[in-house]
Design a protein around this motif. Structure first.
Motif, PDB file in Angstrom:
ATOM      1  N   GLU A  58       8.055   7.148   2.032  1.00 18.30           N
ATOM      2  CA  GLU A  58       9.204   7.560   1.221  1.00 18.30           C
ATOM      3  C   GLU A  58      10.263   6.458   1.185  1.00 18.30           C
ATOM      4  O   GLU A  58      10.855   6.200   0.128  1.00 18.30           O
ATOM      5  CB  GLU A  58       9.821   8.843   1.783  1.00 18.30           C
ATOM      6  N   ALA A  59      10.469   5.801   2.326  1.00 20.14           N
ATOM      7  CA  ALA A  59      11.454   4.720   2.393  1.00 20.14           C
ATOM      8  C   ALA A  59      11.058   3.564   1.478  1.00 20.14           C
ATOM      9  O   ALA A  59      11.881   3.049   0.714  1.00 20.14           O
ATOM     10  CB  ALA A  59      11.615   4.241   3.834  1.00 20.14           C
ATOM     11  N   VAL A  60       9.791   3.173   1.526  1.00 22.16           N
ATOM     12  CA  VAL A  60       9.316   2.073   0.668  1.00 22.16           C
ATOM     13  C   VAL A  60       9.470   2.452  -0.800  1.00 22.16           C
ATOM     14  O   VAL A  60       9.904   1.633  -1.625  1.00 22.16           O
ATOM     15  CB  VAL A  60       7.853   1.696   1.014  1.00 22.16           C
ATOM     16  N   ASP A  61       9.153   3.690  -1.128  1.00 21.31           N
ATOM     17  CA  ASP A  61       9.287   4.143  -2.521  1.00 21.31           C
ATOM     18  C   ASP A  61      10.732   4.071  -3.005  1.00 21.31           C
ATOM     19  O   ASP A  61      11.003   3.584  -4.104  1.00 21.31           O
ATOM     20  CB  ASP A  61       8.760   5.570  -2.684  1.00 21.31           C
ATOM     21  N   VAL A  62      11.671   4.543  -2.197  1.00 19.68           N
ATOM     22  CA  VAL A  62      13.075   4.530  -2.614  1.00 19.68           C
ATOM     23  C   VAL A  62      13.610   3.095  -2.679  1.00 19.68           C
ATOM     24  O   VAL A  62      14.429   2.776  -3.534  1.00 19.68           O
ATOM     25  CB  VAL A  62      13.957   5.449  -1.735  1.00 19.68           C
ATOM     26  N   VAL A  63      13.119   2.230  -1.822  1.00 15.42           N
ATOM     27  CA  VAL A  63      13.519   0.818  -1.886  1.00 15.42           C
ATOM     28  C   VAL A  63      13.026   0.200  -3.193  1.00 15.42           C
ATOM     29  O   VAL A  63      13.777  -0.470  -3.903  1.00 15.42           O
ATOM     30  CB  VAL A  63      12.991   0.018  -0.670  1.00 15.42           C
ATOM     31  N   LYS A  64      11.771   0.450  -3.538  1.00 16.49           N
ATOM     32  CA  LYS A  64      11.221  -0.096  -4.792  1.00 16.49           C
ATOM     33  C   LYS A  64      11.939   0.480  -6.011  1.00 16.49           C
ATOM     34  O   LYS A  64      12.218  -0.248  -6.967  1.00 16.49           O
ATOM     35  CB  LYS A  64       9.719   0.172  -4.876  1.00 16.49           C
ATOM     36  N   GLU A  65      12.272   1.762  -5.971  1.00 16.78           N
ATOM     37  CA  GLU A  65      13.017   2.369  -7.078  1.00 16.78           C
ATOM     38  C   GLU A  65      14.403   1.741  -7.203  1.00 16.78           C
ATOM     39  O   GLU A  65      14.880   1.492  -8.321  1.00 16.78           O
ATOM     40  CB  GLU A  65      13.131   3.880  -6.866  1.00 16.78           C
ATOM     41  N   SER A  66      15.030   1.471  -6.080  1.00 15.88           N
ATOM     42  CA  SER A  66      16.359   0.842  -6.097  1.00 15.88           C
ATOM     43  C   SER A  66      16.280  -0.585  -6.619  1.00 15.88           C
ATOM     44  O   SER A  66      17.126  -1.016  -7.402  1.00 15.88           O
ATOM     45  CB  SER A  66      16.971   0.859  -4.690  1.00 15.88           C
ATOM     46  N   LEU A  67      15.260  -1.305  -6.193  1.00 12.17           N
ATOM     47  CA  LEU A  67      15.068  -2.673  -6.700  1.00 12.17           C
ATOM     48  C   LEU A  67      14.800  -2.673  -8.195  1.00 12.17           C
ATOM     49  O   LEU A  67      15.292  -3.534  -8.920  1.00 12.17           O
ATOM     50  CB  LEU A  67      13.914  -3.359  -5.964  1.00 12.17           C
ATOM     51  N   ALA A  68      14.028  -1.702  -8.659  1.00 15.13           N
ATOM     52  CA  ALA A  68      13.702  -1.616 -10.087  1.00 15.13           C
ATOM     53  C   ALA A  68      14.952  -1.407 -10.937  1.00 15.13           C
ATOM     54  O   ALA A  68      15.015  -1.882 -12.075  1.00 15.13           O
ATOM     55  CB  ALA A  68      12.701  -0.499 -10.338  1.00 15.13           C
ATOM     56  N   PRO A 124       5.103  -6.548   2.253  1.00 10.37           N
ATOM     57  CA  PRO A 124       6.091  -5.982   3.178  1.00 10.37           C
ATOM     58  C   PRO A 124       7.095  -6.977   3.751  1.00 10.37           C
ATOM     59  O   PRO A 124       8.255  -6.632   3.967  1.00 10.37           O
ATOM     60  CB  PRO A 124       5.240  -5.374   4.296  1.00 10.37           C
ATOM     61  N   ASP A 125       6.675  -8.211   3.990  1.00 15.25           N
ATOM     62  CA  ASP A 125       7.583  -9.180   4.607  1.00 15.25           C
ATOM     63  C   ASP A 125       8.085 -10.263   3.663  1.00 15.25           C
ATOM     64  O   ASP A 125       8.674 -11.249   4.106  1.00 15.25           O
ATOM     65  CB  ASP A 125       6.909  -9.804   5.837  1.00 15.25           C
ATOM     66  N   ASP A 126       7.874 -10.083   2.364  1.00 18.80           N
ATOM     67  CA  ASP A 126       8.421 -11.019   1.380  1.00 18.80           C
ATOM     68  C   ASP A 126       9.938 -10.838   1.295  1.00 18.80           C
ATOM     69  O   ASP A 126      10.422  -9.713   1.167  1.00 18.80           O
ATOM     70  CB  ASP A 126       7.848 -10.758  -0.019  1.00 18.80           C
ATOM     71  N   THR A 131      13.772  -7.339   3.279  1.00 21.66           N
ATOM     72  CA  THR A 131      12.338  -7.173   3.024  1.00 21.66           C
ATOM     73  C   THR A 131      12.010  -5.686   2.943  1.00 21.66           C
ATOM     74  O   THR A 131      12.793  -4.851   3.410  1.00 21.66           O
ATOM     75  CB  THR A 131      11.482  -7.793   4.150  1.00 21.66           C
ATOM     76  N   LEU A 132      10.850  -5.371   2.395  1.00 18.52           N
ATOM     77  CA  LEU A 132      10.408  -3.975   2.350  1.00 18.52           C
ATOM     78  C   LEU A 132      10.272  -3.398   3.755  1.00 18.52           C
ATOM     79  O   LEU A 132      10.717  -2.282   4.021  1.00 18.52           O
ATOM     80  CB  LEU A 132       9.054  -3.854   1.645  1.00 18.52           C
ATOM     81  N   SER A 133       9.660  -4.152   4.649  1.00 13.17           N
ATOM     82  CA  SER A 133       9.455  -3.634   6.004  1.00 13.17           C
ATOM     83  C   SER A 133      10.781  -3.439   6.724  1.00 13.17           C
ATOM     84  O   SER A 133      10.971  -2.439   7.429  1.00 13.17           O
ATOM     85  CB  SER A 133       8.507  -4.527   6.810  1.00 13.17           C
ATOM     86  N   GLY A 134      11.713  -4.365   6.552  1.00 12.32           N
ATOM     87  CA  GLY A 134      13.019  -4.220   7.173  1.00 12.32           C
ATOM     88  C   GLY A 134      13.781  -3.022   6.640  1.00 12.32           C
ATOM     89  O   GLY A 134      14.396  -2.262   7.405  1.00 12.32           O
TER      90      GLY A 134
END
Length: 81
Positions: free
Chosen positions: A5-15, A28-30, A68-71
């Motif tokens: 869920e965290a990764v999804d919300v991060v990607k949505e925010s970045l989008a 994940p570490d880019d 980063t995504l993982s962070g």
């Protein structure tokens, strides 16, 4: 919030900040600034958007972890338990 869920919300925010970015290719570490060519204002917009979407307060000292995504996933899961 779990890690997925965290990764999804991060990607949505970045989008929202970087429309059209290839977020599926983001590993994940880019570092966002390099992978997505975010400048400082874009990064601040991302942090603001992420905070609004999650309801999690993000202080200035938290931002180094959110590059980063993982962070971001680690930060969000620890703050929403």
């Amino acid at each position: 919030m779990n890690r997925t869920e965290a990764v999804d919300v991060v990607k949505e925010s970045l989008a929202q900040v970087v429309p059209g970015a290839d977020l599926a290719a983001l590993r994940p570490d880019d570092a966002f600034r390099d992978a997505l060519e975010l400048d400082s204002l874009d990064f601040l917009s991302f942090i603001e958007t992420l905070s609004q979407r999650t309801g999690v307060r993000i202080d200035d000292e938290d931002t180094p972890q959110l590059t980063t995504l993982s962070g971001c996933a680690e930060f969000l899961t620890s703050r929403t338990e």
